[in-house]
Motif scaffolding. Structure first.
Motif, PDB file in Angstrom:
ATOM      1  N   THR A  53       0.856  -1.180   0.000  1.00  0.00           N
ATOM      2  CA  THR A  53       0.000   0.000   0.000  1.00  0.00           C
ATOM      3  C   THR A  53       0.896   1.235   0.000  1.00  0.00           C
ATOM      4  N   THR A  54       0.664   2.153  -0.923  1.00  0.00           N
ATOM      5  CA  THR A  54       1.482   3.356  -1.028  1.00  0.00           C
ATOM      6  C   THR A  54       1.054   4.365   0.037  1.00  0.00           C
ATOM      7  N   PRO A  55       1.867   5.388   0.285  1.00  0.00           N
ATOM      8  CA  PRO A  55       1.492   6.408   1.278  1.00  0.00           C
ATOM      9  C   PRO A  55       0.166   7.098   0.976  1.00  0.00           C
ATOM     10  N   ASP A  56      -0.248   7.149  -0.297  1.00  0.00           N
ATOM     11  CA  ASP A  56      -1.540   7.763  -0.634  1.00  0.00           C
ATOM     12  C   ASP A  56      -2.637   6.714  -0.802  1.00  0.00           C
ATOM     13  N   ASP A  57      -2.461   5.546  -0.152  1.00  0.00           N
ATOM     14  CA  ASP A  57      -3.504   4.506  -0.058  1.00  0.00           C
ATOM     15  C   ASP A  57      -3.854   3.839  -1.389  1.00  0.00           C
ATOM     16  N   ILE A  58      -2.909   3.763  -2.311  1.00  0.00           N
ATOM     17  CA  ILE A  58      -3.079   2.966  -3.522  1.00  0.00           C
ATOM     18  C   ILE A  58      -2.576   1.555  -3.207  1.00  0.00           C
ATOM     19  N   ARG A  59      -3.423   0.557  -3.418  1.00  0.00           N
ATOM     20  CA  ARG A  59      -3.050  -0.820  -3.095  1.00  0.00           C
ATOM     21  C   ARG A  59      -2.547  -1.547  -4.339  1.00  0.00           C
ATOM     22  N   LEU A  60      -1.487  -2.333  -4.175  1.00  0.00           N
ATOM     23  CA  LEU A  60      -0.933  -3.142  -5.252  1.00  0.00           C
ATOM     24  C   LEU A  60      -0.936  -4.613  -4.845  1.00  0.00           C
ATOM     25  N   THR A  61      -1.380  -5.460  -5.769  1.00  0.00           N
ATOM     26  CA  THR A  61      -1.295  -6.907  -5.582  1.00  0.00           C
ATOM     27  C   THR A  61      -0.521  -7.466  -6.759  1.00  0.00           C
ATOM     28  N   THR A  62       0.605  -8.105  -6.482  1.00  0.00           N
ATOM     29  CA  THR A  62       1.480  -8.608  -7.548  1.00  0.00           C
ATOM     30  C   THR A  62       1.585 -10.114  -7.485  1.00  0.00           C
ATOM     31  N   PHE A  63       1.386 -10.757  -8.644  1.00  0.00           N
ATOM     32  CA  PHE A  63       1.602 -12.196  -8.802  1.00  0.00           C
ATOM     33  C   PHE A  63       2.837 -12.379  -9.687  1.00  0.00           C
TER      34      PHE A  63
END
Length: 212
Positions: A69-79
């Protein structure tokens, strides 16, 4: 020469031809060239947890699922998946899993395919990412960037249309090499450009090439 002898010779030639073709098709041509790696995933290779079922479904040698989760609340899910050696053919596991199929099955709403994006580390081949957009059941945006890659053949197109000729050519290919699949979902980005920038900053900058 008797008909029986002619028939015997014809059958023998046919069998020899089939044996020769089988030997030719199964004699691999190993790839040369740099190998793509994603070091942040390595720490999870020995303990993939629930992601082990996805690794088995792909037939990969190893893989990992990462969340951030980035400081500005963007979530990343990586496979991320790795194969030590895979024969390149158009029906392989690395090209037939389209995001618009897999993610709809997971409950997302498919919005559309987007323009492909390219990332390049100077001195190495460009990496071309498939791009798609979805919404969650709650209406929040998810942008997905996906790369199937094979050593010596670079970025591959995802299979979306049946092309018998392409599949036949792929089936006859003797090329083998390391393979990778990298896919990241970006949740709640402002738009596709914003999602790509987040992807570059938090995932792509960690990619590395290993020279042989």
């Amino acid at each position: 020469m008797s008909i029986r002898l002619l028939a015997f010779i014809a059958i023998a030639m046919l069998l020899l031809g089939e044996i020769g073709l089988a030997i030719w098709r199964n004699a691999p041509v190993p790839a040369t060239g740099p190998i793509l790696t994603f070091p942040p995933a390595a720490a999870k290779f020995d303990n993939p947890g629930a992601f082990a079922s996805s690794i088995a479904a792909y037939g990969a040698d190893r893989g990992a699922e990462l969340h951030k989760t980035t400081p500005d609340d963007i979530r990343l899910t990586t496979f991320y998946f790795e194969w030590d050696e895979i024969r390149k053919n158009w029906s392989s596991e690395i090209t037939r899993h389209q995001p618009e199929v897999c993610n709809v099955a997971a409950g997302f709403n498919f919005v559309g395919n987007l323009e492909q994006r390219t990332f390049e580390i100077p001195g190495y081949p460009p990496l071309v990412f498939d791009a798609t957009r979805f919404t969650t059941p709650g209406g929040r945006d998810v942008h997905i960037f996906k790369l199937p890659w094979v050593q010596g053949m670079d970025s591959l197109e995802l299979l979306r249309d049946y092309d018998h000729g392409s599949r036949l050519r792929g089936a006859l290919s003797r090329h083998t090499g390391a393979a990778r699949v990298l896919q990241t979902g970006i949740h709640d980005a402002d738009d596709a450009d914003h999602a790509w920038q987040i992807f570059e900053d938090h995932v792509l900058t960690h990619l590395e090439w290993q020279d042989p």
